[in-house]
Design a protein around this motif. Structure first.
Motif, PDB file in Angstrom:
ATOM      1  N   LEU A  60       0.852  -1.192   0.000  1.00  0.00           N
ATOM      2  CA  LEU A  60       0.000   0.000   0.000  1.00  0.00           C
ATOM      3  C   LEU A  60       0.882   1.234   0.000  1.00  0.00           C
ATOM      4  N   SER A  99      -2.834   4.723  -3.083  1.00  0.00           N
ATOM      5  CA  SER A  99      -3.987   5.338  -2.431  1.00  0.00           C
ATOM      6  C   SER A  99      -3.719   6.809  -2.185  1.00  0.00           C
ATOM      7  N   ILE A 143      -8.021  -0.555   2.616  1.00  0.00           N
ATOM      8  CA  ILE A 143      -7.263  -1.703   2.094  1.00  0.00           C
ATOM      9  C   ILE A 143      -7.860  -3.002   2.614  1.00  0.00           C
TER      10      ILE A 143
END
Length: 283
Positions: A60, A99, A143
């Protein structure tokens, strides 16, 4: 009358004293929790430790602006892209979720990050975009809730990784961090912002019970990955599975299931373009 005034004055002093004691206790608890966030450094790995960092299926990358306010490329942004690329090419992650903020038409962190990662040799179908990562809390919770991952490697600078891991573990996510190189640009300002971000993080988790601003339908990591704009134009008669109904994924079983699947991932579309908000603590 004077007796009443004296008694009332004494009562006010007692109230103020109790209030001061409670306030000091709350500050002590708050600062203790802020220190606990720093302890999350135990679960982070520096650039020179890339060979020893455990494998996680998904990384991430937390977003930040590509450009500085006064011009030039943001060193934090560049370092995160480099770290994510290095981690992928080292075989320590198989997929990357970028993100970030996409709250108005001319600001799109996820697309900028995807473009940069592709330029560094990361295959496009291995990169998933999360348009609703307005804050660290949003990115981390999504997530799990949207991308259904319970084991992740967070990629950012050390200070944000510590905070992200703290949030993740409060939500039952097994997270580790890979520390991108820190920029020397405005380091004092960054430290001040991070201090207040950690205070807000504690309040989010233990007082306000904050939730991500947007959720939505589940996205299965490993399914056919198409461009989000293309996904908007597809006519898909099958209603996507709500995020809370799709099982969490991790490990080799999920990887195998993904390789056998030929379904199209439903990528989130950009959200309300009229909503333009930039969280001052998201760095």
């Amino acid at each position: 009358m004077s007796v009443f005034k004296n008694e009332f004055s004494g009562f006010i002093h007692i109230v103020l004293y109790c209030f001061a004691v409670v306030l000091l206790l709350l500050c002590a608890v708050l600062l203790t929790m802020v220190v606990r966030i720093s302890c999350m450094s135990t679960y982070t790995y520096d650039l020179h430790e890339i060979d020893s960092i455990p494998y996680n299926r998904t990384g991430l990358v937390l977003g930040t602006s590509k450009y500085l306010v006064h011009g030039g490329i943001n060193g934090f942004w560049t370092a995160r892209i480099d770290a994510a690329s290095d981690l992928f090419h080292a075989g320590k992650i198989s997929y990357i979720v970028v993100s970030g903020d996409n709250s108005h038409r001319n600001y799109n962190e996820p697309r900028q990050m995807r473009k940069a990662l592709i330029a560094k040799g990361v295959p496009q179908d291995r990169i998933y975009l999360d348009y609703a990562g307005f804050r660290t809390l949003d990115s981390v919770v999504r997530i799990q809730r949207i991308f259904r991952q319970k084991n992740i490697t967070v990629i950012s600078q050390d200070f944000q990784n510590e905070r992200a891991i703290f949030i993740a573990r409060q939500h039952g996510i097994n997270a580790i961090g890979f520390n991108a190189e820190s920029s020397t640009d405005n380091i004092f300002t960054t430290d001040i912002r991070e201090f207040f971000a950690r205070i807000r993080c504690v309040l989010d988790l233990y007082v306000w019970n904050s939730k991500p601003r947007f959720l939505g339908d589940a996205i299965r990591i490993g399914d056919k990955n198409i461009d989000p704009k293309e996904a908007q134009m597809l006519e898909n008669g099958q209603k996507p599975l709500p995020a809370d109904e799709m099982p969490l994924e991790s490990g080799e079983e999920a990887e195998s299931a993904d390789q056998d699947s030929d379904g199209a991932a439903r990528i989130l579309s950009p959200y309300d373009r009229n909503f333009a908000f930039r969280d001052p603590f998201y760095s």
